[in-house]
Design a protein around this motif. Sequence first.
Motif, PDB file in Angstrom:
ATOM      1  N   ASN A  82       3.190  -1.114 -27.519  1.00  0.00           N
ATOM      2  CA  ASN A  82       1.907  -1.764 -27.724  1.00  0.00           C
ATOM      3  C   ASN A  82       0.887  -1.171 -26.763  1.00  0.00           C
ATOM      4  OD1 ASN A  82       2.581  -4.238 -29.554  1.00  0.00           O
ATOM      5  ND2 ASN A  82       4.155  -4.247 -27.973  1.00  0.00           N
ATOM      6  N   LEU A  83      -0.377  -1.204 -27.179  1.00  0.00           N
ATOM      7  CA  LEU A  83      -1.443  -0.720 -26.305  1.00  0.00           C
ATOM      8  C   LEU A  83      -1.642  -1.673 -25.143  1.00  0.00           C
ATOM      9  CD1 LEU A  83      -4.063   0.487 -28.952  1.00  0.00           C
ATOM     10  CD2 LEU A  83      -2.465   1.884 -27.615  1.00  0.00           C
ATOM     11  N   ASP A  84      -2.312  -1.202 -24.109  1.00  0.00           N
ATOM     12  CA  ASP A  84      -2.528  -1.992 -22.900  1.00  0.00           C
ATOM     13  C   ASP A  84      -3.451  -3.170 -23.191  1.00  0.00           C
ATOM     14  OD1 ASP A  84      -2.399  -2.775 -20.299  1.00  0.00           O
ATOM     15  OD2 ASP A  84      -3.618  -1.144 -19.482  1.00  0.00           O
ATOM     16  N   TYR A  85      -3.408  -4.186 -22.301  1.00  0.00           N
ATOM     17  CA  TYR A  85      -4.297  -5.334 -22.425  1.00  0.00           C
ATOM     18  C   TYR A  85      -5.741  -4.906 -22.167  1.00  0.00           C
ATOM     19  CZ  TYR A  85       0.131  -7.627 -21.114  1.00  0.00           C
ATOM     20  OH  TYR A  85       1.433  -8.019 -21.024  1.00  0.00           O
ATOM     21  N   SER A  86      -6.681  -5.674 -22.729  1.00  0.00           N
ATOM     22  CA  SER A  86      -8.069  -5.525 -22.304  1.00  0.00           C
ATOM     23  C   SER A  86      -8.212  -6.122 -20.907  1.00  0.00           C
ATOM     24  CB  SER A  86      -9.002  -6.243 -23.287  1.00  0.00           C
ATOM     25  OG  SER A  86      -8.792  -7.651 -23.208  1.00  0.00           O
ATOM     26  N   LYS A  87      -9.260  -5.751 -20.189  1.00  0.00           N
ATOM     27  CA  LYS A  87      -9.430  -6.261 -18.822  1.00  0.00           C
ATOM     28  C   LYS A  87      -9.666  -7.773 -18.819  1.00  0.00           C
ATOM     29  CE  LYS A  87     -14.278  -4.745 -18.949  1.00  0.00           C
ATOM     30  NZ  LYS A  87     -15.298  -3.863 -18.304  1.00  0.00           N
ATOM     31  N   GLY A  88     -10.297  -8.291 -19.865  1.00  0.00           N
ATOM     32  CA  GLY A  88     -10.520  -9.733 -19.941  1.00  0.00           C
ATOM     33  C   GLY A  88      -9.226 -10.493 -20.157  1.00  0.00           C
ATOM     34  N   ARG A  89      -8.343  -9.941 -20.982  1.00  0.00           N
ATOM     35  CA  ARG A  89      -7.054 -10.585 -21.245  1.00  0.00           C
ATOM     36  C   ARG A  89      -6.198 -10.576 -19.974  1.00  0.00           C
ATOM     37  NH1 ARG A  89      -5.198 -11.678 -26.603  1.00  0.00           N
ATOM     38  NH2 ARG A  89      -6.920 -10.460 -27.449  1.00  0.00           N
ATOM     39  N   LYS A  90      -6.209  -9.456 -19.278  1.00  0.00           N
ATOM     40  CA  LYS A  90      -5.463  -9.379 -18.016  1.00  0.00           C
ATOM     41  C   LYS A  90      -6.042 -10.370 -16.999  1.00  0.00           C
ATOM     42  CE  LYS A  90      -3.717  -6.124 -14.576  1.00  0.00           C
ATOM     43  NZ  LYS A  90      -3.978  -7.012 -13.445  1.00  0.00           N
ATOM     44  N   PHE A  91      -7.363 -10.501 -16.977  1.00  0.00           N
ATOM     45  CA  PHE A  91      -8.016 -11.458 -16.080  1.00  0.00           C
ATOM     46  C   PHE A  91      -7.538 -12.880 -16.382  1.00  0.00           C
ATOM     47  CE2 PHE A  91     -11.518 -14.474 -15.424  1.00  0.00           C
ATOM     48  CZ  PHE A  91     -11.795 -14.277 -14.071  1.00  0.00           C
ATOM     49  N   LEU A  92      -7.381 -13.199 -17.665  1.00  0.00           N
ATOM     50  CA  LEU A  92      -6.925 -14.532 -18.059  1.00  0.00           C
ATOM     51  C   LEU A  92      -5.493 -14.778 -17.591  1.00  0.00           C
ATOM     52  CD1 LEU A  92      -7.410 -17.159 -19.657  1.00  0.00           C
ATOM     53  CD2 LEU A  92      -6.585 -15.965 -21.696  1.00  0.00           C
ATOM     54  N   PHE A  93      -4.598 -13.786 -17.750  1.00  0.00           N
ATOM     55  CA  PHE A  93      -3.211 -13.959 -17.323  1.00  0.00           C
ATOM     56  C   PHE A  93      -3.114 -14.083 -15.806  1.00  0.00           C
ATOM     57  CE2 PHE A  93      -2.162 -11.331 -21.295  1.00  0.00           C
ATOM     58  CZ  PHE A  93      -2.105 -12.465 -22.078  1.00  0.00           C
ATOM     59  N   ASP A  94      -3.963 -13.349 -15.093  1.00  0.00           N
ATOM     60  CA  ASP A  94      -3.928 -13.393 -13.623  1.00  0.00           C
ATOM     61  C   ASP A  94      -4.550 -14.663 -13.061  1.00  0.00           C
ATOM     62  OD1 ASP A  94      -2.740 -10.928 -13.618  1.00  0.00           O
ATOM     63  OD2 ASP A  94      -4.585  -9.810 -13.221  1.00  0.00           O
TER      64      ASP A  94
END
Length: 695
Positions: A545-557
């Motif tokens: 799968n392609l990498d997360y968007s920066k916003g999605r990663k921000f949400l997980f963090d």
Amino acid sequence: EAISFTGEIHTLTDYDNYIRKKFRGGKIKGKTEQGLIVKGLGKVMVNSVLSGPKTPMRAIFGTGTATFLRPLSMAVGAGIRGDGATLRASMAAMNAMRESIPEAWELFKHNLNGYWSGDIATVKSRFNQFTKGDEQWAMYTDWIENSGRATDGDKLAFHIANGTRALNDNKFLTYSTKIMGATDDAFGLILARATAKERAMREAMDLFNAGKVTEISPPMLMEAQERFYKQIMDGDGNIIDDAALYAKKEATLTNELQGFSAKLDAAFESSPWTKPFLLFARTGMNGLALTAKHTPLFNRLVKESRDIMKATPDNLGDLAIYGIKDAKDLANAKALRQGRIAIGSSLILLANMHYINGGLTGNGPADRQKRQTWIDAGWRPRSMKIGPVWVGYDSFEPFNLILSTIGDIGDHFDQMGPEWTEDQYRKLAIVLAQGLSSKSYLASMQQFVDLFAGKPGSMERIIASIANNTIPLSSLRNELGKVFNPYMKEINSGILQSFRNRNLYLEGVAAFELPTKFDTLTGNPIRNWDFPTRMFNMFSPFTINLDYSKGRKFLFDSGYDLRTTTYSYEGLDFSKNARVRSLFAKAIGDQNIEAQLNALADDPKMQASINRMIFDMNNGNRGRDPMKAYVHNAEIKRIFQLAKKRAFNKIRNHPEVRQLIKERDDRRIDNLKTLKSTGNYRRKNIENIQNLRNK
């Protein structure tokens, strides 16, 4: 003829009872046996579960890794121990493996054709052992058709058993088992060639050191290798050497169970209704043992590792069961053990660094609802980042459990703080146990636990799973569904919906399709893959799968709790209405939350807030509620609340939503009427709710 099978038949009544018990189950020779019907259905289920295209691919990938790692680990261990002779012998074995690949490929094709045509009567693989030529079957058939003593019940039992037998004889329905049987044969040949070359090299070095030869030449090695190979393999292609046979069983995960695992398997075998929860005990336990052999400290939990560590050339003890008969075999085993620990230790160090850099995930939060919400939002469990893509490592045996354990420790660190993390590293066994349910061979054990825990919906899911798996080609049907109807579905806990979710290829002809699950950040269907990607994922042992968007990663963090995003709103419970959840998630995603999160991820104030949260956790200040104490989560909450409000206004006139509103208001009115009977109410409240309902 019957007496040749059992010495306890003396009369026709004995004969009749013997056959009836064989069909229906009962005590034969004082031992309780499962009937042929139960055994046949069990084999149908095994073949059905193994029918997915990924299964043989994963078997080839995993067996190949275990096979080729063996001489490599031995070479690493010999280098660490300073054992030059073992190092040269293991390098020769590695070269033999490379040279034997074309021969192994020819054997694979030959045996696969034999299994497919039925020329080879017995097919054995890590998951199943199936013997086609059952000599007793003619006896059973003759008794049913010609004895005149078979009742209608006997005939029904025979025809059911005969039907399951036909299914288990079908070439197409058992294709995966045949491929895996041929795969194990091919890797057995590779290991036999490697063992022969390793022994030839040792013999040549002994002759050279004794001054009996002046050089070690290729023709000399070739002659010795062929001589040793004939001692390892018989004319029918079966391994007859103990050391090579043990190496094959270890690589193919087919060693016989011992100790607790054997007793656990026997307990499940003795109760047929429990068998679906542990179909592949031998494979699963052998997989765990192989993983433990590569894990520092945990390798000491494996009896084989302890026995080899304590043994000396003068005292081999009971090492013959591992194929170790002399000092040279012991040197190989000690080097192999040392090399595996070294490789495992290096992997753990690299995996820890990769996790710190954000490139590794485990199984996720212990809370299943929260974990599923993360997955629905795009988070990828048990994956590692390689370049710009995330690759699932479930097939990277025997290291997948080590990787998931490191990921689990890190994922829980975000919730529990460093003291917990340090403690878990000291008690790695506990964390390993947390990830066992992700092991494909043992995943059904989690359903067994849920059944007795009384988890809501578990009974329905279990019944649907067993019913689906009893029908042939369950895994293949599931994969075809993902190709032709790829989107993830919103389902409730009903048996029918769970069954339909495993057969999505039929949804196109359903009167009302299962509702699609939508990404709440973008409004796109989850698993919205193009056709080439779907076909790749159908056959590939690992997903990309392609990498997360920066916003999605921000949400997980961020630590933001996503669990209630689509399951409720303004006192309305959507947990039992899959269609409303689908509508609500789509409407939320249409607000393009991902773009708003991308903007937050670039905001220095939000980055500082996340850093502050991490600082508090690092310093043991876990009394602060992440949902309330940090500005970044307050901003995320504002975005979701506004999006949910707009989304609900968009769907509130849908008939199913209006029905939920009516049910909520009726409950409120009933509660107020109850208060009225106690004198503690206001008539105006009832009127307001009635007016609201009439809007």
